[in-house]
Motif scaffolding. Structure first.
Motif, PDB file in Angstrom:
ATOM      1  N   UNK A  81       0.847  -1.185   0.000  1.00 16.35           N
ATOM      2  CA  UNK A  81       0.000   0.000   0.000  1.00 16.35           C
ATOM      3  C   UNK A  81       0.887   1.241   0.000  1.00 16.35           C
ATOM      4  N   UNK A  82       0.861   2.034  -1.086  1.00 19.36           N
ATOM      5  CA  UNK A  82       1.685   3.245  -1.155  1.00 19.36           C
ATOM      6  C   UNK A  82       0.942   4.479  -0.648  1.00 19.36           C
ATOM      7  N   UNK A  83       1.703   5.451  -0.179  1.00 21.06           N
ATOM      8  CA  UNK A  83       1.150   6.731   0.234  1.00 21.06           C
ATOM      9  C   UNK A  83       2.157   7.804  -0.156  1.00 21.06           C
ATOM     10  N   UNK A  84       1.735   8.757  -0.997  1.00 21.33           N
ATOM     11  CA  UNK A  84       2.627   9.826  -1.452  1.00 21.33           C
ATOM     12  C   UNK A  84       2.211  11.160  -0.856  1.00 21.33           C
ATOM     13  N   UNK A  85       3.231  11.952  -0.516  1.00 15.80           N
ATOM     14  CA  UNK A  85       2.983  13.276   0.053  1.00 15.80           C
ATOM     15  C   UNK A  85       4.201  14.154  -0.188  1.00 15.80           C
ATOM     16  N   UNK A  86       4.030  15.443   0.036  1.00 18.62           N
ATOM     17  CA  UNK A  86       5.092  16.411  -0.216  1.00 18.62           C
ATOM     18  C   UNK A  86       5.486  17.094   1.084  1.00 18.62           C
ATOM     19  N   UNK A  87       6.794  17.306   1.246  1.00 17.84           N
ATOM     20  CA  UNK A  87       7.322  18.064   2.375  1.00 17.84           C
ATOM     21  C   UNK A  87       7.940  19.345   1.833  1.00 17.84           C
ATOM     22  N   UNK A  88       7.392  20.470   2.277  1.00 18.23           N
ATOM     23  CA  UNK A  88       7.927  21.770   1.894  1.00 18.23           C
ATOM     24  C   UNK A  88       8.718  22.401   3.029  1.00 18.23           C
ATOM     25  N   UNK A  89       8.362  22.050   4.266  1.00 22.51           N
ATOM     26  CA  UNK A  89       9.018  22.617   5.443  1.00 22.51           C
ATOM     27  C   UNK A  89       9.543  21.471   6.301  1.00 22.51           C
ATOM     28  N   UNK A  90      10.852  21.271   6.317  1.00 25.80           N
ATOM     29  CA  UNK A  90      11.440  20.143   7.051  1.00 25.80           C
ATOM     30  C   UNK A  90      11.365  20.317   8.564  1.00 25.80           C
ATOM     31  N   UNK A  91      10.960  21.498   9.034  1.00 27.41           N
ATOM     32  CA  UNK A  91      10.797  21.706  10.473  1.00 27.41           C
ATOM     33  C   UNK A  91       9.452  21.188  10.979  1.00 27.41           C
ATOM     34  N   UNK A  92       8.516  20.909  10.061  1.00 28.72           N
ATOM     35  CA  UNK A  92       7.231  20.329  10.447  1.00 28.72           C
ATOM     36  C   UNK A  92       7.395  18.826  10.652  1.00 28.72           C
ATOM     37  N   UNK A  93       6.601  18.270  11.566  1.00 27.10           N
ATOM     38  CA  UNK A  93       6.610  16.822  11.771  1.00 27.10           C
ATOM     39  C   UNK A  93       5.447  16.217  10.997  1.00 27.10           C
ATOM     40  N   UNK A  94       5.709  15.084  10.344  1.00 29.63           N
ATOM     41  CA  UNK A  94       4.700  14.394   9.557  1.00 29.63           C
ATOM     42  C   UNK A  94       4.427  13.041  10.208  1.00 29.63           C
ATOM     43  N   UNK A  95       3.297  12.972  10.935  1.00 29.81           N
ATOM     44  CA  UNK A  95       2.892  11.731  11.586  1.00 29.81           C
ATOM     45  C   UNK A  95       1.866  11.050  10.691  1.00 29.81           C
ATOM     46  N   UNK A  96       2.130   9.781  10.327  1.00 31.22           N
ATOM     47  CA  UNK A  96       1.268   9.053   9.405  1.00 31.22           C
ATOM     48  C   UNK A  96       0.659   7.845  10.097  1.00 31.22           C
TER      49      UNK A  96
END
Length: 111
Positions: A81-96
């Motif tokens: 199962x794939x999930x694609x997303x974009x990170x523009x600000x590396x200081x934000x945390x991305x919880x999936x």
């Protein structure tokens, strides 16, 4: 927590964390690089330095959840199962958080 990509997965049919689920995290643009590859622990969390921001840069990402392996079925309905997303600000945390059953899943950016 600032920066990083964290993963938490639960099999909602059984109510149990997805211990042993293999997860890969790839940065696919601007250059394809695997930034993490591991299995979730007993708590359903990926224990990897990527959760603290290691290897995370601006770009497009793809997370691959190997659900077919977890169920151990060569005839499993869900395979990878794939999930694609974009990170523009590396200081934000991305919880999936991934919530799944043998037949389907829900995945979103959590807090």
């Amino acid at each position: 927590m600032a920066g990083g990509i964290s993963i938490h997965a639960v099999d909602v049919a059984s109510g149990r964390p997805a211990q042993g689920l293999r997860v890969e995290i790839w940065r696919i643009d601007p250059e394809q690089v695997r930034v993490a590859d591991g299995r979730l622990g007993a708590n359903g969390v990926l224990d990897h330095a990527v959760a603290q921001g290691a290897g995370v840069t601006v770009g497009e990402y793809e997370v691959l959840f190997h659900l077919g392996e977890l169920f151990g079925d060569s005839e499993s309905f869900l395979t990878v199962t794939p999930f694609r997303f974009r990170i523009k600000n590396v200081d934000e945390h991305f919880h999936l958080p991934l919530k799944f059953t043998r037949w389907g899943y829900s995945l979103f950016r959590g807090a």
